[in-house]
Enzyme design. Sequence first.
Site, PDB file in Angstrom:
ATOM      1  N   GLU A   1      18.541  13.758 -24.733  1.00  0.00           N
ATOM      2  CA  GLU A   1      18.974  14.327 -26.005  1.00  0.00           C
ATOM      3  C   GLU A   1      19.717  15.648 -25.734  1.00  0.00           C
ATOM      4  O   GLU A   1      19.150  16.568 -25.146  1.00  0.00           O
ATOM      5  CB  GLU A   1      17.718  14.575 -26.847  1.00  0.00           C
TER       6      GLU A   1
ATOM      7  N   LEU B   1       9.018  13.211 -32.785  1.00  0.00           N
ATOM      8  CA  LEU B   1       9.458  13.633 -31.450  1.00  0.00           C
ATOM      9  C   LEU B   1      10.961  13.427 -31.253  1.00  0.00           C
ATOM     10  O   LEU B   1      11.701  13.255 -32.211  1.00  0.00           O
ATOM     11  CB  LEU B   1       8.623  12.899 -30.398  1.00  0.00           C
TER      12      LEU B   1
ATOM     13  N   CYS C   1      17.079  16.271 -34.816  1.00  0.00           N
ATOM     14  CA  CYS C   1      16.461  15.129 -34.114  1.00  0.00           C
ATOM     15  C   CYS C   1      17.185  13.821 -34.417  1.00  0.00           C
ATOM     16  O   CYS C   1      17.188  12.913 -33.589  1.00  0.00           O
ATOM     17  CB  CYS C   1      15.012  14.949 -34.536  1.00  0.00           C
TER      18      CYS C   1
ATOM     19  N   LYS D   1       1.851  27.031 -37.271  1.00  0.00           N
ATOM     20  CA  LYS D   1       2.311  27.812 -36.104  1.00  0.00           C
ATOM     21  C   LYS D   1       3.805  27.536 -36.010  1.00  0.00           C
ATOM     22  O   LYS D   1       4.233  26.524 -35.465  1.00  0.00           O
ATOM     23  CB  LYS D   1       1.567  27.335 -34.848  1.00  0.00           C
ATOM     24  N   PRO D   2       4.622  28.440 -36.590  1.00  0.00           N
ATOM     25  CA  PRO D   2       6.066  28.196 -36.570  1.00  0.00           C
ATOM     26  C   PRO D   2       6.651  28.435 -35.177  1.00  0.00           C
ATOM     27  O   PRO D   2       6.052  29.153 -34.368  1.00  0.00           O
ATOM     28  CB  PRO D   2       6.604  29.222 -37.568  1.00  0.00           C
TER      29      PRO D   2
ATOM     30  N   GLY E   1       8.676  18.135 -32.377  1.00  0.00           N
ATOM     31  CA  GLY E   1       9.214  18.763 -31.169  1.00  0.00           C
ATOM     32  C   GLY E   1       9.509  17.709 -30.114  1.00  0.00           C
ATOM     33  O   GLY E   1       9.728  16.538 -30.434  1.00  0.00           O
ATOM     34  N   SER E   2       9.448  18.132 -28.859  1.00  0.00           N
ATOM     35  CA  SER E   2       9.871  17.230 -27.779  1.00  0.00           C
ATOM     36  C   SER E   2       8.824  16.140 -27.510  1.00  0.00           C
ATOM     37  O   SER E   2       7.623  16.336 -27.740  1.00  0.00           O
ATOM     38  CB  SER E   2      10.103  18.027 -26.493  1.00  0.00           C
TER      39      SER E   2
END
Length: 480
Positions: free
Chosen positions: A383, A255, A288, A178-179, A232-233
């Site tokens: 971030e 993350l 990241c 799932k892009p 991701g986050s």
Amino acid sequence: MLTIGTKTEFHKAYIDGAWVETRGRFTVTSPATLEPYAEVADCGPDEARAAADAAVRAFASWSKTTAYERAAILQRWYALIIEHQNQLAEIMAREMGKPVTEGRGEVKYAAAFAQWFAEEAKRAYGEIIPTHDNSKRLLTIKTPVGPAYGITPWNFPAGMITRKAAPALAAGCTFISKPAEQTPITALAIAKLWEEAGGPPGTLQVLPALDPVPVSNVFFADRRIRKVTFTGSTEVGKKLYAQSAATMKRISLELGGHAPYLIFEDADLDKAVADVMACKFRNAGQVCVSTNRIYVADPIYDAFAERLTEKVQNLVVGDPLDEKTRMGPLVDRQGFEKVREHVEDALAKGAVARTGGKPKEGLFYEPTVLTEICDGTRLLVEETFGPVAPLLRFKDETEVVRMANDTPYGLAAYVWTRDVGRAFRVAEALQYGIVGVNDPVPSAPHAPFGGVKDSGIGREGGHEGLSEYLDVRYISMGLP
Ligand code: SIN
């Protein structure tokens, strides 16, 4: 050869070896021009259920192939990705604004995961364990965990797909991708190359979706999906960690980070400045492992700030399709606003913008160097994910290691020194999954990438990356 211009397949999802139309589509907007770039299939629960069934069916045969058979397909995939380096870089420039020169580097990096894991698949050894009882023999074997579901981010649209899919496929798992909604075209193009490489139907599938939640919910609820991998986050990662517990899935989470960069007084200043440029401004800071806090030893702080400022002022910002461009736009309005807010907050609390510090047109933001940053400034704890280099002073090693570790994150940290004793001492004291010593870009397909603390669990790349998709099974055999 891919025909990027016509994009015929790229508005469809790739499910069970077929290019599938969906009821609805969503628009991918080019951040450099703010013009629509493509209309893409918007998958929902129906497509997710079809993909889960296909992944389970394909797993039955794919998991029985030999590592040599899988490696041959992965090697062809590698060659095709390299062959389409320019087209893929152009797609990324259009869908998320990465300069083409940098995009070509990412494509090589992405392809290298297919190559490395093609080879590593052949080394998924079990063990013979010395027995405690002569009438028994003890051994372990490694088997693929099962169908896997991967949720990937937009900042490395090619590299983050292959970093997850290549080890999964090499291990004998099937993989559903799932892009990110900003970058589905790169993922679909990579799936097209998998198809051309001879990847069987259902082994790799791509489901673009504007809203990932209804799609993801299907996979999380399905016991047959045995592995989830997410980049991701931290906030979303924690929710997925909890959600995966109900069906006890294996999970890898890559993350958020808040990388410190420690520059000691014995550093080669020109080299340290060049390294900070590479670490901070690649992909406009949307990485990241990009540094968020640059600690510079007091005696060299002013000289470092001056030289870095000069370099940043010369960065060519502009059209990501232009060969001369070194920095493109930010990916979307949300990302742009975060950068703007972080800089405004820092300036309001007394920071000085040595260069930059302001939005440009559209989603472009000036590459920025900030000094005199006060405690309590948001960018010291959150971030930023943008082209902002905050410089902080330090007096000694103990103080800077303490400040560097004072964060819930633990993905990457960097040290610049020519003192070997200090390099080891500091690298070992930093509570991070990755430490670059005199190395601003430590990522490599053959090395383990991942964080500690709130930066996640699991590793991608290296032999550790393959283990994430393998179960260890123990056999105790009595000798009749
Ligand atoms: C990331 O931002 O997660 C990827 C960075 C890298 O692979 O170097």
